[in-house]
Scaffold this active site. Sequence first.
Site, PDB file in Angstrom:
ATOM      1  N   TYR A  35      39.761  44.528  47.777  1.00 40.14           N
ATOM      2  CA  TYR A  35      41.105  44.871  47.269  1.00 40.14           C
ATOM      3  C   TYR A  35      42.097  45.247  48.366  1.00 40.14           C
ATOM      4  CZ  TYR A  35      40.142  44.033  42.412  1.00 40.14           C
ATOM      5  OH  TYR A  35      39.872  43.398  41.235  1.00 40.14           O
TER       6      TYR A  35
ATOM      7  N   GLU B 211      36.029  46.722  36.669  1.00 34.52           N
ATOM      8  CA  GLU B 211      35.000  45.796  37.166  1.00 34.52           C
ATOM      9  C   GLU B 211      33.682  46.516  37.440  1.00 34.52           C
ATOM     10  OE1 GLU B 211      37.083  43.607  40.286  1.00 34.52           O
ATOM     11  OE2 GLU B 211      38.536  43.002  38.780  1.00 34.52           O
TER      12      GLU B 211
HETATM   13  C1  HEM Z   1      41.604  35.189  39.727  1.00 31.78           C
HETATM   14  C2  HEM Z   1      44.854  38.794  39.579  1.00 31.78           C
HETATM   15  C3  HEM Z   1      42.573  40.986  43.236  1.00 31.78           C
HETATM   16  C4  HEM Z   1      39.976  36.968  43.917  1.00 31.78           C
HETATM   17  C5  HEM Z   1      42.659  36.000  39.361  1.00 31.78           C
HETATM   18  C6  HEM Z   1      43.563  35.706  38.282  1.00 31.78           C
HETATM   19  C7  HEM Z   1      44.477  36.696  38.257  1.00 31.78           C
HETATM   20  C8  HEM Z   1      44.157  37.621  39.309  1.00 31.78           C
HETATM   21  C9  HEM Z   1      45.630  36.839  37.278  1.00 31.78           C
HETATM   22  C10 HEM Z   1      43.487  34.489  37.353  1.00 31.78           C
HETATM   23  C11 HEM Z   1      42.528  34.823  36.257  1.00 31.78           C
HETATM   24  C12 HEM Z   1      42.275  33.655  35.333  1.00 31.78           C
HETATM   25  O1  HEM Z   1      41.519  32.766  35.691  1.00 31.78           O
HETATM   26  O2  HEM Z   1      42.841  33.629  34.268  1.00 31.78           O
HETATM   27  C13 HEM Z   1      44.497  39.711  40.551  1.00 31.78           C
HETATM   28  C14 HEM Z   1      45.171  40.972  40.760  1.00 31.78           C
HETATM   29  C15 HEM Z   1      44.530  41.590  41.797  1.00 31.78           C
HETATM   30  C16 HEM Z   1      43.464  40.705  42.225  1.00 31.78           C
HETATM   31  C17 HEM Z   1      46.366  41.480  39.961  1.00 31.78           C
HETATM   32  C18 HEM Z   1      44.816  42.915  42.442  1.00 31.78           C
HETATM   33  C19 HEM Z   1      45.192  43.995  41.802  1.00 31.78           C
HETATM   34  C20 HEM Z   1      41.664  40.091  43.739  1.00 31.78           C
HETATM   35  C21 HEM Z   1      40.814  40.342  44.884  1.00 31.78           C
HETATM   36  C22 HEM Z   1      40.098  39.204  45.098  1.00 31.78           C
HETATM   37  C23 HEM Z   1      40.483  38.243  44.067  1.00 31.78           C
HETATM   38  C24 HEM Z   1      40.732  41.618  45.672  1.00 31.78           C
HETATM   39  C25 HEM Z   1      39.083  38.982  46.189  1.00 31.78           C
HETATM   40  C26 HEM Z   1      39.248  38.214  47.173  1.00 31.78           C
HETATM   41  C27 HEM Z   1      40.201  36.149  42.839  1.00 31.78           C
HETATM   42  C28 HEM Z   1      39.586  34.844  42.685  1.00 31.78           C
HETATM   43  C29 HEM Z   1      40.042  34.338  41.466  1.00 31.78           C
HETATM   44  C30 HEM Z   1      40.934  35.334  40.918  1.00 31.78           C
HETATM   45  C31 HEM Z   1      38.640  34.165  43.667  1.00 31.78           C
HETATM   46  C32 HEM Z   1      39.705  32.974  40.840  1.00 31.78           C
HETATM   47  C33 HEM Z   1      40.706  32.061  41.415  1.00 31.78           C
HETATM   48  C34 HEM Z   1      40.475  30.603  41.226  1.00 31.78           C
HETATM   49  O3  HEM Z   1      40.074  30.146  40.145  1.00 31.78           O
HETATM   50  O4  HEM Z   1      40.755  29.953  42.205  1.00 31.78           O
HETATM   51  N1  HEM Z   1      43.029  37.164  39.957  1.00 31.78           N
HETATM   52  N2  HEM Z   1      43.477  39.574  41.447  1.00 31.78           N
HETATM   53  N3  HEM Z   1      41.422  38.818  43.268  1.00 31.78           N
HETATM   54  N4  HEM Z   1      40.996  36.409  41.754  1.00 31.78           N
HETATM   55 FE1  HEM Z   1      42.170  38.022  41.579  1.00 31.78          FE
END
Ligand code: HEM
Length: 405
Positions: free
Chosen positions: A95, A137
Amino acid sequence: MLSEKMIAIIKSTVPVLEVHGTAITKRFYQLLFASHPELLNVFNHANQRQGKQQAALANAVYAAALYIDKLETILPAVKQIAHKHRSLGITADQYPIVGQNLLQAIKEVLGDAATEEILGAWAEAYGVIAGVFIQVEAEMYKEAEEQQGGWAGYRAFRVERKVRESSVISSFYLVPEDGGAIASFKPGQYVSVKMDIPGEANTHIRQYSLSDAPGKPYYRISVKKEEAHHGDPAGVASVYLHEQVKEGDMLLLSAPAGDFALDLEDSRPVVFISGGVGVTPMVSMLNTLVDLKSERTIAFIHAAHNDEVHALKQQVEDTVKQAQHAKAYWCYSNPVAPDAGDFHKEGYIDLPWLQEILPSKEAVYYFCGPAPFMAHINQLLLEWGVASEDIHYEFFGPKGSLEEE
Ligand code: HEM
């Protein structure tokens, strides 16, 4: 807790950041992957290329910022994202990395407009939002690990059977290599599959809905081979699964996840509507109700181009026969002569047809398919007067808004 002043700054800057949303998230990903190339193994590059992931992240951060003083309002959205994060194996220590790069991107894109005060407020706000995600989580990791047959991280599964379901969709029956039990799941949930594909620089992770009922000795996924289409390249992962993975091979799976799930407490009539490979979670739901000997009235409606690409047809027909009150309907947009197959409607699903085949609108609806298909179904149901709380749908890929389709 953020101070009143910080909250006011955040809220006043949300509209400005929204205007620059795409530029900020685009820059954010450049910075993120330059400083942490190992994260290239976690993100889906196709979603990146199509800009879907950038938009999803930006929308989530701004929505959270807008509700920064009442984050409980967006808890359902947080949970949906947290399911995806848990399934991927995102950890608390990642994060701050995302936070630093997001802040840097805001700073670069806004230039002079990004005062120390604004950046300070956003750093604090991100900390609060990240804290909520991390907590939600952590509970999900605990639950996944502690439930019977559950596990944390990725577990090796062997492809016990690979079955061709249509000209474009194949099923993979997956059993754990360690011979242990496998966790139950809610029909509608998905698993992440992690793949090291020969010739690819990075690991690929994809989510696939489970396509059979829980309580079996295997998990089944049914995958569509994504060919190159309208300038989009072929799907690396789906082509690998179709062309290279064979029975006896190993795949890494994380425990089932996702908030799109059939409510098994509900006894009202239920209507499943799917388009193309969106049939997979619907079949899981149908099979579950039939396994449970449910007395619910079930309508299973599937739209496909034609008989050739119509997956799991025979299985659904057989299952529906075993059910107490179930019927299946096929709608083909482009039936191919001379052996067009059996179907109930030619063209697209429309309201007069739904009104003809369904006894009334009083039911709970679950649907899944390509985004424009879902936008169409959603609109039909709302037009018919179905209550929005009785409408449930699943996006494959980052969640979007049906209104934008
Ligand atoms: C997917 C938000 C932090 C890695 C997502 C999605 C959202 C999101 C909206 C799409 C979900 C869906 O499939 O409907 C956020 C927010 C964060 C955060 C608001 C911080 C407060 C992180 C962190 C990581 C991360 C720290 C780690 C590296 C990912 C990955 C995906 C994802 C790998 C899937 C993306 C894909 O399909 O390519 N996140 N995220 N996220 N997030 Fe986060």
